[in-house]
Design an enzyme around this catalytic site. Structure first.
Site, PDB file in Angstrom:
ATOM      1  N   GLY A 104     -23.084   8.476 -21.771  1.00 12.55           N
ATOM      2  CA  GLY A 104     -23.764   9.680 -21.117  1.00 12.55           C
ATOM      3  C   GLY A 104     -22.569  10.517 -20.811  1.00 12.55           C
ATOM      4  NE  ARG A 105     -18.371   9.321 -15.718  1.00 12.65           N
ATOM      5  CZ  ARG A 105     -18.864   9.368 -14.362  1.00 12.65           C
ATOM      6  NH1 ARG A 105     -18.488  10.504 -13.864  1.00 12.65           N
ATOM      7  NH2 ARG A 105     -19.339   8.161 -13.998  1.00 12.65           N
TER       8      ARG A 105
ATOM      9  CD  GLU B  54     -27.835   1.238 -23.149  1.00  8.13           C
ATOM     10  OE1 GLU B  54     -27.464   1.457 -21.883  1.00  8.13           O
ATOM     11  OE2 GLU B  54     -28.278   0.314 -23.635  1.00  8.13           O
TER      12      GLU B  54
ATOM     13  CB  CYS C  30     -25.154  21.673   8.532  1.00  5.51           C
ATOM     14  SG  CYS C  30     -24.818  21.540  10.339  1.00  5.51           S
ATOM     15  CD  GLU C  31     -24.631  16.049   6.493  1.00 10.95           C
ATOM     16  OE1 GLU C  31     -23.486  15.336   7.246  1.00 10.95           O
ATOM     17  OE2 GLU C  31     -25.714  15.919   6.930  1.00 10.95           O
TER      18      GLU C  31
ATOM     19  CE1 TYR D 114     -21.090   7.512  -6.726  1.00  4.77           C
ATOM     20  CE2 TYR D 114     -20.591   9.179  -8.218  1.00  4.77           C
ATOM     21  CZ  TYR D 114     -21.351   8.223  -7.943  1.00  4.77           C
ATOM     22  OH  TYR D 114     -22.679   7.884  -8.328  1.00  4.77           O
TER      23      TYR D 114
END
Length: 428
Positions: free
Chosen positions: A287-288, A285, A356-357, A328
């Protein structure tokens, strides 16, 4: 003209001082479609897939793309046409697979929280297998299948308690993780599954994490799974038709050196053969590793803001487009679309977005060269877990996406307008 390829980016290179993806000038894409913009290389995706296909040459094997990495229909279509199955974690993802032309019979349904409605949808579509992650889920799936007068093909996802040596948020195979059935409980779980008339036991599954860059966690997990196959069948459970070793192989973000997929599987297959399981169907499986380095995010510099402690390069992409750094503390390379030769030392910038963070940052302490407002940058390795995790925070429309195929460009997602973000809402 000098050609300068970028490390880990097989289809991305400077031709002279201009950055190209395959045969397309990225600055032309930014001018035509605007920014932020995700651009994906079809050749890069198929090249990554080919490494797995070489590794499994001559074997009974099924590659199921883990579509949570990037679930855009145009991307799914590439893998469906290449013969891939799909690893899904929701009924919504199943509907995307079908819309992209994928075969439900090649679908594996993973995830710890499948609802009865999702189980019913998947059974009616005729998916290939459910990767069951708890005994409670096993019982509910039996009930749903019985109500429909059918049998659900099942594989138990085992938590082998193997450290994948990756970020804790993307580790999935340790005792403290929410995924899978504990190694010690696996045989009893299989015996229970085999006793339920609504279920048909077809395989065993294991997935230990993501962005794994070493062989040893895979080899350790394989030994544990093969030990379990022997124990399960010795306990009277019918022969398991397939063994699913999950995905998780990493990519090169910052000088990472994960093994090539074909080289890794040469080692794993040698172990499988030595243990006497070489005749089983194998499933994986990835993905990345199929899409991560196939994509870039193009963004425009809005302002340069020098400061006493930090210099900020404010761009129009943000954490809603590229959530991995905020989530992360992930590192992704950032390079200009047009290089300007300049030997003078330049200040380092924190590359940040408009949201705005304080957590809205794309890269810290980056040397970008003689950058100025209006310049365009490429955030690399943006094919995985960017668009699929994007949001509308601050009522920002999600970016457009294009698929590059040689010198051809296909718009595979239109840019969202503000009206698109609230068209399902209603005033009281």
């Amino acid at each position: 003209m000098t050609l300068t390829a970028l490390p880990g980016q097989p289809q991305l290179a400077y031709r002279g001082d201009t950055l190209f993806l395959e045969e397309v000038r990225l600055s032309d894409l930014a001018a035509r479609y605007g920014t932020p913009l995700f651009a994906y290389s079809k050749a890069s995706m198929l090249s990554a897939l080919a490494a797995y296909q070489r590794g499994f040459a001559g074997r009974d094997a099924q590659i199921c793309y883990a579509m949570k990495a990037n679930s855009s229909l145009g991307v799914l279509q590439v893998f469906a046409r290449a013969g891939c199955g799909f690893d899904i974690v929701s009924a919504g993802e199943l509907k995307r697979v079908i819309a992209a032309g994928g075969d439900p019979r090649k679908v594996i349904f993973s995830g710890v929280g499948k609802t009865r409605a999702e189980m019913r949808t998947a059974l009616e579509a005729g998916i290939g297998c459910f990767n069951v992650e708890s005994t409670a889920e096993l019982e509910v799936l039996h009930e749903v299948a019985t109500e429909l007068g059918t049998q659900a093909p099942v594989s138990i996802r085992v938590n082998p308690n193997v450290d994948p040596q990756t970020h804790p948020y993307i580790s999935t195979g340790l005792k403290g993780n929410k995924f899978g059935v504990a190694h010690e409980e696996t045989v009893a779980t299989y015996q229970r599954a085999a006793s339920l008339s609504g279920l048909r036991v077809v395989g065993i599954d294991c997935h230990i994490g993501s962005q794994i860059t070493q062989e040893s966690p895979y080899l350790d997990a394989m030994d544990r799974i093969l030990d379990l196959v022997a124990a399960i069948e010795a306990a009277g459970v019918p022969r398991l038709q397939h063994i699913d070793f999950g995905g998780g192989l990493g990519i090169d973000y910052q000088g990472d050196t994960p093994p090539a997929a074909d080289a890794l599987w040469a080692q794993l297959l040698a172990k499988i053969d030595a243990r006497g399981y070489g005749d089983r169907k194998l499933m994986i499986e990835p993905g990345r590793s199929l899409v991560g380095n196939a994509g870039v995010c193009l963004t425009e510099v809005l302002y340069l803001k020098p400061g006493e402690q930090k210099n900020f390069c404010i761009v129009d992409a943000a954490m809603n487009d590229l959530p991995r750094p905020a989530m992360y503390q992930a590192w992704q390379a950032i390079v200009p679309l047009e290089r300007t030769p300049d030997a003078a030392e330049r200040p380092a910038y924190d590359v940040v977005g408009p949201i705005c963070e304080s957590g809205d940052w794309i890269g810290r302490d980056r040397h970008l060269g003689p950058v100025q407002a209006g310049d365009r940058l490429a955030v690399l390795s943006a094919g995985a877990y960017c668009m699929s995790m994007s949001s509308n925070y601050n009522t920002r429309g999600r970016a457009a996406e294009v698929l590059v195929d040689g010198d051809q460009v296909h718009l595979i997602r239109e840019r969202e307008s503000a009206e698109d973000t609230f068209h399902k809402e209603r005033l009281v």
